[in-house]
Design an enzyme around this catalytic site. Structure first.
Site, PDB file in Angstrom:
ATOM      1  N   SER A  95       4.428 -24.846  44.266  1.00 27.09           N
ATOM      2  CA  SER A  95       4.387 -24.870  45.724  1.00 27.09           C
ATOM      3  C   SER A  95       3.184 -24.075  46.235  1.00 27.09           C
ATOM      4  O   SER A  95       2.056 -24.335  45.829  1.00 27.09           O
ATOM      5  CB  SER A  95       5.714 -24.339  46.277  1.00 27.09           C
ATOM      6  N   ASP A 217       9.592 -35.762  47.802  1.00 32.05           N
ATOM      7  CA  ASP A 217       9.493 -34.322  48.044  1.00 32.05           C
ATOM      8  C   ASP A 217       9.250 -34.116  49.529  1.00 32.05           C
ATOM      9  O   ASP A 217       8.190 -34.482  50.047  1.00 32.05           O
ATOM     10  CB  ASP A 217       8.337 -33.739  47.214  1.00 32.05           C
ATOM     11  N   HIS A 245      11.710 -30.554  45.602  1.00 33.79           N
ATOM     12  CA  HIS A 245      10.498 -29.731  45.537  1.00 33.79           C
ATOM     13  C   HIS A 245      10.480 -28.772  44.351  1.00 33.79           C
ATOM     14  O   HIS A 245       9.531 -28.017  44.200  1.00 33.79           O
ATOM     15  CB  HIS A 245      10.376 -28.941  46.852  1.00 33.79           C
TER      16      HIS A 245
END
Length: 267
Positions: A95, A217, A245
């Site tokens: 991320s 996602d 995610h």
């Protein structure tokens, strides 16, 4: 302050092997890698850590100004590398940590020599031809909700971010991770994350790079993966058969396989 204690650093696997550093995203800690780290340690030396403000890091090391920008988290990375005298590290960033890795590689190319970006997003806000997945109003509402009721926001958003509603235990785990984070520090990290724009930084990436995206996602839609891949010359884009995610939890075997194959090919 001792850097290794500050960032709750753990090293597994034998010395002398290629080094992989696993970096968590917002609201998480190194435990997010527990399903892939042991298998990686069979072949590589694996470095796990918590950013200051997360997990088991040293609370007194927190500084609002330092961690209000992504460079502050990149400094954590390079300082850990220096403390362990690591070179040629394959940095795996989940991320927002994908962009932290970009900054660390630019600041210390002798330390960070390759990147694996898991669900990366250089900018979360839509901008003309760029689709980040959120409008500016979406992000304003997200941050307002987070700042007014962090625990409530965590309980509502974590299952959405995780995806996989048929496996509610995954959403519960992410909720617990979010809720374990100090709300004041989480607010700073959230603003740093969701208001960042690292698109220009992608142009500076000059190391081998693997971009890992999921088929679905909500945080980093596939348009973002395609953008990151196109922006980094020579990068490789792999779409995991995974939703949500956090593929290191929802699809650990596929995530492990992609990381391992990429780092093996660097030798």
């Amino acid at each position: 302050m001792d850097i290794l204690r500050r960032n709750n650093v753990k090293v597994i696997g034998s010395a002398g092997r290629p080094v992989i550093m696993l970096a968590h995203g917002f609201g998480c800690d190194q435990n997010m890698w527990r399903l892939v780290a042991p298998a990686l340690a069979e072949e590589f030396q694996v470095v796990l850590f918590d950013y200051v403000g997360s997990g088991g890091s040293e609370p007194s090391a927190w500084n609002d100004q330092r961690y209000a920008v992504l460079d502050g988290y990149a400094h954590d990375v390079t300082e850990i590398c220096e403390a362990l005298d690591l070179r040629d590290v394959a940095f795996v960033g989940h991320s927002v940590s994908a962009m932290v890795g970009v900054l660390a590689a630019a600041a210390a190319p002798e330390r960070v020599s390759s990147l694996v970006m898991v669900g990366p997003s250089p900018c979360y806000i839509d901008d003309e031809a760029y689709r980040g997945g959120f409008t500016a109003e979406d992000i304003d509402e997200l941050l307002e909700s987070l700042e007014s009721n962090y625990l409530g926001w965590s309980a509502a958003m974590a299952p959405v971010i995780m995806g996989n509603p048929e496996r509610p235990e995954l959403g519960e785990e992410l909720t617990n991770s979010f809720c374990a984070t100090d709300p004041a520090k989480a607010r700073v990290f959230a603003r740093t994350t969701f208001l960042s724009d690292s698109r220009d930084d992608l142009k500076s990436v000059a190391v081998p790079t693997l971009v890992l995206e999921c088929t679905e996602d909500v945080i980093a839609p596939r348009e973002v993966g395609a953008y990151v891949h196109a922006a980094i010359p020579g990068s490789r884009l792999v779409t995991l058969e995974a939703t949500g995610h956090c593929p290191q939890l929802s699809a650990p075997e596929a995530t492990l396989s992609a990381i391992r194959a990429f780092v093996r090919n660097l030798r």
